[in-house]
Design a protein around this motif. Structure first.
Motif, short mmCIF file in Angstrom:
data_model
loop_
_atom_site.label_atom_id
_atom_site.label_comp_id
_atom_site.label_asym_id
_atom_site.label_seq_id
_atom_site.Cartn_x
_atom_site.Cartn_y
_atom_site.Cartn_z
N MET A 1 -4.86 19.14 -14.84
CA MET A 1 -4.84 18.36 -13.63
C MET A 1 -5.43 16.99 -13.89
O MET A 1 -6.43 16.84 -14.58
N ALA A 2 -4.81 15.98 -13.35
CA ALA A 2 -5.25 14.60 -13.55
C ALA A 2 -6.54 14.34 -12.81
O ALA A 2 -6.77 14.84 -11.71
N THR A 3 -7.39 13.54 -13.41
CA THR A 3 -8.65 13.16 -12.79
C THR A 3 -8.60 11.67 -12.45
O THR A 3 -8.21 10.86 -13.28
N PHE A 4 -9.00 11.38 -11.25
CA PHE A 4 -9.04 9.99 -10.80
C PHE A 4 -10.48 9.63 -10.47
O PHE A 4 -11.21 10.44 -9.92
N SER A 5 -10.84 8.41 -10.77
CA SER A 5 -12.15 7.93 -10.35
C SER A 5 -11.95 6.55 -9.73
O SER A 5 -11.07 5.79 -10.13
N TYR A 6 -12.77 6.28 -8.75
CA TYR A 6 -12.67 5.02 -8.01
C TYR A 6 -14.04 4.37 -7.96
O TYR A 6 -15.03 5.04 -7.72
N ASP A 7 -14.07 3.11 -8.18
CA ASP A 7 -15.30 2.34 -8.04
C ASP A 7 -15.12 1.48 -6.79
O ASP A 7 -14.55 0.39 -6.85
N LEU A 8 -15.59 2.01 -5.67
CA LEU A 8 -15.38 1.34 -4.39
C LEU A 8 -16.08 -0.02 -4.33
O LEU A 8 -15.57 -0.95 -3.71
N ASP A 9 -17.23 -0.11 -4.98
CA ASP A 9 -17.93 -1.40 -5.01
C ASP A 9 -17.10 -2.44 -5.76
O ASP A 9 -16.97 -3.59 -5.31
N ALA A 10 -16.52 -2.04 -6.88
CA ALA A 10 -15.68 -2.96 -7.66
C ALA A 10 -14.44 -3.35 -6.85
O ALA A 10 -14.05 -4.52 -6.84
N MET A 11 -13.85 -2.38 -6.17
CA MET A 11 -12.67 -2.67 -5.34
C MET A 11 -13.04 -3.64 -4.23
O MET A 11 -12.29 -4.57 -3.94
N SER A 12 -14.18 -3.42 -3.61
CA SER A 12 -14.62 -4.30 -2.53
C SER A 12 -14.90 -5.71 -3.07
O SER A 12 -14.54 -6.71 -2.43
N ASN A 13 -15.54 -5.78 -4.24
CA ASN A 13 -15.81 -7.08 -4.85
C ASN A 13 -14.52 -7.83 -5.17
O ASN A 13 -14.43 -9.03 -4.95
N ILE A 14 -13.54 -7.09 -5.67
CA ILE A 14 -12.25 -7.71 -5.98
C ILE A 14 -11.60 -8.24 -4.70
O ILE A 14 -11.09 -9.36 -4.67
N ALA A 15 -11.62 -7.43 -3.65
CA ALA A 15 -11.04 -7.87 -2.38
C ALA A 15 -11.74 -9.12 -1.86
O ALA A 15 -11.08 -10.06 -1.39
N ASN A 16 -13.06 -9.15 -1.98
CA ASN A 16 -13.81 -10.33 -1.52
C ASN A 16 -13.52 -11.56 -2.37
O ASN A 16 -13.36 -12.67 -1.84
N GLN A 17 -13.45 -11.36 -3.69
CA GLN A 17 -13.14 -12.48 -4.57
C GLN A 17 -11.73 -13.01 -4.31
O GLN A 17 -11.51 -14.23 -4.27
#
Length: 98
Positions: A1-17
């Motif tokens: 089974m595939a494993t996914f990981s998310y870095d919500l802080d990084a995603m939020s920083n990217i959205a803000n940038q």
């Protein structure tokens, strides 16, 4: 089974940038439009007509489309963060009930 990981802080920083960059782009785009109008007022002839046609019918629309596409992407990133956060919260609530 595939494993996914998310870095919500990084995603939020990217959205803000990206939001900041799109805002900078929009300001630059408006400056370009002002310069275009000034140039158009000083320049006559066939070359000006050709430039105007290309700028107004092609380039200006592309500049606007870039802003729209980037804003759509930013909104999708924010929506993904929201959905992931809500899912985590829901799983946590289920686990805590049992």
């Amino acid at each position: 089974m595939a494993t996914f990981s998310y870095d919500l802080d990084a995603m939020s920083n990217i959205a803000n940038q990206l939001t900041d960059l799109v805002q900078e782009w929009d300001v630059s785009k408006e400056s370009l439009y002002t310069i275009y109008e000034e140039l158009d007022a000083m320049w006559d002839g066939h070359a000006n007509d050709n430039f105007n046609e290309k700028f107004v019918t092609e380039d200006k629309q592309k500049y606007q489309k870039l802003s729209e596409v980037m804003n759509t992407y930013i909104n999708l990133v924010k929506k993904a963060i929201e959905r992931y956060t809500n899912a985590e919260e829901e799983v946590s609530n289920i686990v805590n009930q049992h």
